[in-house]
Design a protein around this motif. Structure first.
Motif, PDB file in Angstrom:
ATOM      1  N   ARG A   1      31.346  24.456 -14.879  1.00 54.88           N
ATOM      2  CA  ARG A   1      30.411  24.967 -15.786  1.00 54.88           C
ATOM      3  C   ARG A   1      29.042  24.949 -14.983  1.00 54.88           C
ATOM      4  NH1 ARG A   1      26.257  22.673 -18.610  1.00 54.88           N
ATOM      5  NH2 ARG A   1      25.591  23.515 -20.639  1.00 54.88           N
ATOM      6  N   GLU A   2      28.702  23.585 -14.309  1.00 50.77           N
ATOM      7  CA  GLU A   2      27.483  23.773 -13.631  1.00 50.77           C
ATOM      8  C   GLU A   2      27.315  24.641 -12.512  1.00 50.77           C
ATOM      9  OE1 GLU A   2      24.625  22.229 -14.809  1.00 50.77           O
ATOM     10  OE2 GLU A   2      25.920  22.007 -16.466  1.00 50.77           O
ATOM     11  N   GLU A   3      28.635  24.665 -11.852  1.00 48.91           N
ATOM     12  CA  GLU A   3      28.669  25.379 -10.434  1.00 48.91           C
ATOM     13  C   GLU A   3      28.306  26.948 -10.813  1.00 48.91           C
ATOM     14  OE1 GLU A   3      32.397  27.534  -8.018  1.00 48.91           O
ATOM     15  OE2 GLU A   3      32.647  25.237  -8.695  1.00 48.91           O
ATOM     16  N   LEU A   4      29.294  27.643 -11.926  1.00 47.77           N
ATOM     17  CA  LEU A   4      28.913  28.835 -12.397  1.00 47.77           C
ATOM     18  C   LEU A   4      27.604  28.931 -12.960  1.00 47.77           C
ATOM     19  CD1 LEU A   4      32.319  29.270 -14.447  1.00 47.77           C
ATOM     20  CD2 LEU A   4      31.560  30.470 -12.158  1.00 47.77           C
ATOM     21  N   ILE A   5      26.767  28.282 -13.600  1.00 50.18           N
ATOM     22  CA  ILE A   5      25.453  28.402 -14.205  1.00 50.18           C
ATOM     23  C   ILE A   5      24.558  28.699 -12.728  1.00 50.18           C
ATOM     24  CG2 ILE A   5      23.466  27.175 -14.995  1.00 50.18           C
ATOM     25  CD1 ILE A   5      25.464  26.045 -17.102  1.00 50.18           C
TER      26      ILE A   5
END
Length: 304
Positions: free
Chosen positions: A112-116
């Motif tokens: 999730r953080e990587e995609l954000i």
């Protein structure tokens, strides 16, 4: 292994037939492009696959389960991104992503953080402040952060700028490399051509072509630009040649791929000085189908 299979899907709204015997098959680890203009039946097909509409006739199965009666079980293993995402206005983007992830049973918050970060998205703002592109990012981040086996993407890049479209394409190819399957509905032909293993073209509720890009390219025309030592007589009368234009000493025209060998043999008799070839594109095939349909329609209307 077949992940999704639709057989003779028909959907009628009163006297109007929105889908007329649609067949579709998506295999494991495959990106399937579903293309056609607005109103062709793409979204109606997808709503049936999602269990939101019941087909009038025919059947569709995902993971071997009926899309209508087993919709709850199917949804545990799919991720869906519509072309126009509506969000809860008082929740932040991050809260909506978390909610979507919980609904999908996903706990991969590192992804999730990587995609954000990759989508350059601010998850702290309230959803009511987001542009259309940022609303699409919420759905895309939640989808690709999930552990879905099938991604159903209906015009998913609507509102995204070109850089974000490129990030989206990377995410689709990463999902494919992980063995996931993708059904991509789009009217952006360059996107389909970059990503898809097979393509299905729908027009007026009917599937008119299905196959790999290589299989479909035999139906397209190659663009040629040539210069010859001597003028070529009767070129426009040769079989398979279309749209001849003269530009200074060069001729530009289109050739049906199946006639390419005969055309090259013919023009070589006049001493080729220059020959440039542009490979056929998916757009050429797409436009041939739709221009042909419009031409036939205008001929019929003109005779009434």
């Amino acid at each position: 292994m077949t992940i999704l299979k639709a057989t003779h899907l028909t959907k009628k709204f009163g006297k109007f037939t929105a889908l007329d015997g649609v067949n579709m098959e998506v295999n494991e680890g495959e990106v399937y492009g579903f293309i056609g203009p607005n109103g062709a039946g793409k979204s109606t097909t997808i709503r049936i696959l999602l269990g939101m509409l019941k087909a009038t006739q025919g059947e569709a199965k995902i993971f071997g389960k009926d899309v209508w009666s087993d919709a709850v079980d199917i949804h545990k293993r799919i991720a869906y991104v519509p072309g126009d995402v509506n969000l809860w206005p008082t929740l932040s983007g991050g809260e909506v992503i978390d909610l979507f992830m919980k609904m999908n049973g996903s706990t991969n918050y590192r992804k999730r953080e990587e995609l954000i970060e990759r989508f350059n998205f601010d998850p702290t703002k309230k959803s009511r402040t987001y542009s259309k592109g940022n609303r699409q990012k919420v759905a895309l981040i939640a989808a690709f952060a999930s552990d879905a086996d099938l991604f159903i993407l209906d015009e998913p890049t609507s509102g995204l700028d070109p850089l974000m479209e490129h990030i989206f394409q990377e995410c689709v190819l990463e999902a494919k490399r992980a063995g996931k399957s993708v059904l991509l509905s789009s009217h952006i032909l360059s996107e389909v051509e970059k990503l898809c293993d097979r393509v299905g073209i729908i027009r007026q509720g009917k599937m008119i072509e299905t196959g790999t890009l290589d299989e479909l390219r035999h139906l397209t025309r190659t663009n040629l630009t040539i210069e010859t030592k001597e003028p070529i007589p009767s070129l426009k009368e040769r079989k398979g040649i279309h749209n001849i234009e003269k530009n200074d000493s060069a001729l530009t025209f289109q050739v049906d791929t199946e006639e390419m060998d005969a055309v090259i043999r013919y023009i070589s008799e006049f001493g080729i000085l220059k020959l440039e070839s542009a490979p056929p594109k998916l757009e050429d095939l797409f436009m041939r189908h739709y221009q042909g349909a419009e031409h036939s329609k205008s001929r019929v209307e003109g005779s009434l």
